[in-house]
Design a protein around this motif. Structure first.
Motif, mmCIF file in Angstrom:
data_model
loop_
_atom_site.group_PDB
_atom_site.id
_atom_site.type_symbol
_atom_site.label_atom_id
_atom_site.label_comp_id
_atom_site.label_asym_id
_atom_site.label_seq_id
_atom_site.Cartn_x
_atom_site.Cartn_y
_atom_site.Cartn_z
ATOM 1 N N SER A 257 0.841 -1.186 0.000
ATOM 2 C CA SER A 257 0.000 0.000 0.000
ATOM 3 C C SER A 257 0.881 1.242 0.000
ATOM 4 N N LYS A 258 0.271 2.397 -0.230
ATOM 5 C CA LYS A 258 1.032 3.642 -0.250
ATOM 6 C C LYS A 258 1.736 3.871 1.084
ATOM 7 N N LEU A 259 1.043 3.590 2.191
ATOM 8 C CA LEU A 259 1.637 3.809 3.510
ATOM 9 C C LEU A 259 2.794 2.876 3.793
ATOM 10 N N GLU A 260 2.795 1.694 3.188
ATOM 11 C CA GLU A 260 3.833 0.703 3.446
ATOM 12 C C GLU A 260 4.935 0.701 2.386
ATOM 13 N N THR A 261 4.847 1.623 1.425
ATOM 14 C CA THR A 261 5.835 1.690 0.351
ATOM 15 C C THR A 261 7.162 2.231 0.874
ATOM 16 N N PHE A 262 8.262 1.700 0.346
ATOM 17 C CA PHE A 262 9.612 2.115 0.721
ATOM 18 C C PHE A 262 9.776 3.622 0.563
ATOM 19 N N SER A 497 -6.086 7.102 5.897
ATOM 20 C CA SER A 497 -6.512 7.260 7.291
ATOM 21 C C SER A 497 -7.285 6.041 7.773
ATOM 22 N N ASP A 498 -8.053 5.434 6.884
ATOM 23 C CA ASP A 498 -8.754 4.187 7.245
ATOM 24 C C ASP A 498 -7.753 3.066 7.485
ATOM 25 N N GLU A 499 -6.718 3.032 6.675
ATOM 26 C CA GLU A 499 -5.668 2.027 6.850
ATOM 27 C C GLU A 499 -4.964 2.219 8.191
ATOM 28 N N GLU A 500 -4.696 3.470 8.546
ATOM 29 C CA GLU A 500 -4.097 3.767 9.848
ATOM 30 C C GLU A 500 -5.017 3.338 10.986
ATOM 31 N N LEU A 525 -14.506 -3.446 2.121
ATOM 32 C CA LEU A 525 -14.966 -3.934 3.420
ATOM 33 C C LEU A 525 -15.116 -2.811 4.447
ATOM 34 N N MET A 526 -14.443 -1.694 4.216
ATOM 35 C CA MET A 526 -14.478 -0.590 5.176
ATOM 36 C C MET A 526 -15.518 0.466 4.821
ATOM 37 N N THR A 527 -15.596 0.837 3.536
ATOM 38 C CA THR A 527 -16.439 1.971 3.129
ATOM 39 C C THR A 527 -17.712 1.579 2.396
ATOM 40 N N GLY A 528 -17.744 0.375 1.839
ATOM 41 C CA GLY A 528 -18.888 -0.025 1.024
ATOM 42 C C GLY A 528 -18.810 0.481 -0.405
ATOM 43 N N ASN A 529 -17.734 1.182 -0.728
ATOM 44 C CA ASN A 529 -17.551 1.680 -2.093
ATOM 45 C C ASN A 529 -16.979 0.586 -2.993
ATOM 46 N N PRO A 530 -17.086 0.765 -4.326
ATOM 47 C CA PRO A 530 -16.512 -0.227 -5.234
ATOM 48 C C PRO A 530 -15.002 -0.387 -4.982
ATOM 49 N N ALA A 531 -14.505 -1.607 -5.124
ATOM 50 C CA ALA A 531 -13.082 -1.897 -4.931
ATOM 51 C C ALA A 531 -12.593 -2.766 -6.079
ATOM 52 N N GLU A 532 -11.418 -2.464 -6.578
ATOM 53 C CA GLU A 532 -10.846 -3.230 -7.681
ATOM 54 C C GLU A 532 -9.975 -4.383 -7.204
ATOM 55 N N GLU A 533 -9.501 -4.286 -5.956
ATOM 56 C CA GLU A 533 -8.547 -5.280 -5.472
ATOM 57 C C GLU A 533 -8.892 -5.753 -4.063
ATOM 58 N N VAL A 534 -8.395 -6.955 -3.745
ATOM 59 C CA VAL A 534 -8.439 -7.404 -2.357
ATOM 60 C C VAL A 534 -7.054 -7.159 -1.751
ATOM 61 N N ALA A 535 -7.029 -6.908 -0.456
ATOM 62 C CA ALA A 535 -5.781 -6.722 0.280
ATOM 63 C C ALA A 535 -5.695 -7.778 1.364
ATOM 64 N N ILE A 536 -4.481 -8.074 1.778
ATOM 65 C CA ILE A 536 -4.263 -9.011 2.886
ATOM 66 C C ILE A 536 -3.767 -8.223 4.093
ATOM 67 N N PHE A 537 -4.458 -8.402 5.214
ATOM 68 C CA PHE A 537 -4.097 -7.763 6.473
ATOM 69 C C PHE A 537 -3.559 -8.827 7.434
ATOM 70 N N ALA A 538 -2.535 -8.458 8.203
ATOM 71 C CA ALA A 538 -2.006 -9.380 9.211
ATOM 72 C C ALA A 538 -1.102 -8.624 10.171
ATOM 73 N N LYS A 539 -0.933 -9.177 11.357
ATOM 74 C CA LYS A 539 0.111 -8.697 12.252
ATOM 75 C C LYS A 539 1.440 -9.228 11.712
ATOM 76 N N SER A 540 2.502 -8.493 11.979
ATOM 77 C CA SER A 540 3.755 -8.866 11.333
ATOM 78 C C SER A 540 4.947 -8.647 12.243
ATOM 79 N N TYR A 541 6.101 -9.186 11.791
ATOM 80 C CA TYR A 541 7.377 -8.936 12.450
ATOM 81 C C TYR A 541 7.967 -7.643 11.893
#
Length: 541
Positions: A257-262, A497-500, A525-541
């Motif tokens: 995601s944009k927030l997780e980009t290098f 901000s939703d991702e945060e 899943l968060m806004t109910g708006n159309p989405a083009e992609e699925v994302a994977i969420f998880a806790k991480s190291y």
């Protein structure tokens, strides 16, 4: 935290004031200062020590904590008992022992071939980088400032400019590329270096997150954005194949995601692995840097029309973190379980005898078997030491994760057969008697079993991964999945901000938008708006 380093004088290096203890006592003293992070309590003047809830964790003379009881303690126990690493004198550092380094060498050997096959050349850049270089790319300095280690004094004098101990090399690479690239004929320029990196981490874990670690970092410059994008995707594909085919880790490849980009990249591609505790491990990344660094450093070339253009760039890396991933993916309560393709030792041979009259015949047989397997290209170890019992040796090599064990005793010599045990199948179920010592038969059997183990470990890891990914369609379902310790996969088109918010409320982050996407209409899943992609969420190291 920015750490400022003062270089010691030559005298202090040659004649340190630290008291030296005999080796056995020195190890006892060090081990009693271990902390929960898996690193020694730091001496005065280094980073502050962490909590002491697991003092003495890395002790080779204690039993291994059951994996199901305390995954972190189990992990650190395995590293100690399998002799993979030990603590450095500075908190957050580690000494990679020969067996641990041999695994890293296996990683190097495979990737080095792939890098060269795809047109990259190895080289080396300096470890010290002028601080002004880091400041040139705004998002880069912002992203790395908390982790920088700085040198301010050298040769007993204050330096005119602070030096950064390499956290990554995009800046110094661009400085040099600017001197080497002048025309479109100089492109593409594609290099790689094997090096160490320093990042002042606050929370450390052996192999996974340390103050200093080893890695490879590739850097390329191209004439067009299309070439750079192709390169970035090509390298993440090489990492993906390596993970599946060599380490038997079924990573999920995708885009961050944009927030997780290098920091400093336009796009970051990643491979995400599920560890045995179901946390995610970012096992490798490939960045499309666009023209961010080339504009900051003025890295330009003259195109075929005589126009000056900024180059398009990529960078990509994997590190010794992969060793930790192998441990946490395949290991069990008996120790490491190494995939044969990455194992430093694929077969260990243990001779067994009780009477002195049996010794010569058994040793002759095991030597012959070792030579046969080595000639066939199998990495084999003969444990003919007489200080330990056969049972002790079985446990020791199981701890080290050697895929196959061959046992030869007097009866086996008489029948011209061997006993073969698989590391991945415990107990009697994994032991086969009466395998012929005939070279062609034995070699074929051993290679077949090594292939079976490699496939079995991958299949088991895929099954574990897939059974712990939950498809979700609402934020409540996402929270339930994360709370249960699983990964959540669902349509996403919400804001940063939703991702945060997800991160703050669940502790999970978007690991990636997988390359493999289902077709059809999706609803975020968060806004109910159309989405083009699925994302994977998880806790991480």
């Amino acid at each position: 935290m920015v750490a400022s380093l003062r270089l010691p004088s030559l005298t202090s290096l040659l004649f340190p004031a630290t008291t030296r203890y005999p080796a056995a006592l020195r190890r006892t003293v060090c081990l009693r200062n271990r902390t929960a992070s898996g690193f020694a309590t730091a001496p005065s003047g280094t980073a502050s020590p962490e909590t002491k809830s697991e003092v003495g964790r890395l002790r080779s003379d204690q039993s291994v904590t059951p994996r199901s009881q305390d995954f972190n303690a189990w992990y650190v126990d395995i590293i100690a008992s399998a002799e993979l690493a030990d603590y450095g004198p500075v908190r957050g550092t580690m000494v990679i022992r020969p067996y641990g380094y041999a695994i890293w060498e296996a990683i190097q050997e495979y990737l080095n071939v792939k890098f060269k096959e795809t047109g990259h050349s190895n080289m080396y850049f300096p470890q010290f980088i002028p601080y002004s270089f880091i400041e040139k790319e705004a998002s880069h300095v912002e992203g790395f400032s908390p982790e920088l280690a700085l040198v301010t004094v050298g040769g007993g004098k204050e330096l005119e400019e602070k030096l950064v101990v390499r956290p990554t090399s995009e800046t110094i690479v661009n400085h040099m590329f600017t001197q080497w690239i002048h025309s479109y004929r100089d492109l593409p320029l594609m290099v790689n270096q094997w090096a160490n990196v320093t990042r002042w981490e606050m929370r450390t874990k052996p192999f996974i997150r340390t103050l200093e670690f080893l890695w490879q970092e590739g850097h390329t410059a191209h004439a067009t954005p299309e070439e750079a994008e192709k390169e970035a995707k090509q390298m993440i594909e090489i990492y993906t194949r390596f993970a599946f085919e060599q380490t038997a880790i079924p990573v999920i490849a995708g885009r961050k995601s944009k927030l997780e980009t290098f920091a400093g990249a336009d796009i970051t591609y990643t491979i995400e692995a599920m560890m045995g505790d179901r946390k995610a491990l970012q096992a490798g990344t490939s960045h499309n840097l666009g023209q961010n660094f080339s504009r900051a450093f003025g890295t330009q070339f003259q195109d075929e029309n005589g126009e000056r253009q900024h180059v398009w760039q990529t960078s990509w890396a994997v590190s010794t973190r992969f060793v930790g991933g192998i441990i946490m993916t395949h290991g069990d309560d008996k120790g490491l379980m190494l995939p044969p393709k990455i194992a430093p030792i694929q077969v260990v041979i243990v001779p067994i005898w009780k009477k002195d009259t049996e010794k010569a015949g058994v040793l002759s047989a095991v030597s012959s078997v070792k030579e046969v397997l080595q000639t066939a290209g199998v990495r084999v170890k003969l444990d003919d030491t007489e200080q330990q019992t056969a049972g002790w040796k079985f446990n020791f090599w199981e701890m080290k994760g050697v895929p196959l064990r061959i046992e030869i005793g007097p009866r086996d010599v008489t029948s011209n057969c061997v006993v073969v045990s698989r590391r991945d199948i415990p107990g009697k179920a994994g032991k086969v008697f009466g395998i012929s010592m005939d070279p062609s038969t034995l070699v074929a059997y051993v290679k077949e079993k090594l292939d079976e183990i490699q496939s079995s470990l991958l299949e088991k890891a895929i099954s574990f991964r897939d059974s712990n990914i939950v498809d979700v369609t609402s934020y409540d379902e996402l929270k339930d999945a994360i709370s249960a310790g699983k990964w959540a996969r669902g349509p996403w088109s919400a804001s940063d901000s939703d991702e945060e918010r997800v991160k703050e409320e669940t502790g999970a982050t978007i690991r990636c938008f997988p390359f493999e996407q289902s077709h059809g209409t999706k609803t975020c899943l968060m806004t109910g708006n159309p989405a083009e992609e699925v994302a994977i969420f998880a806790k991480s190291y």
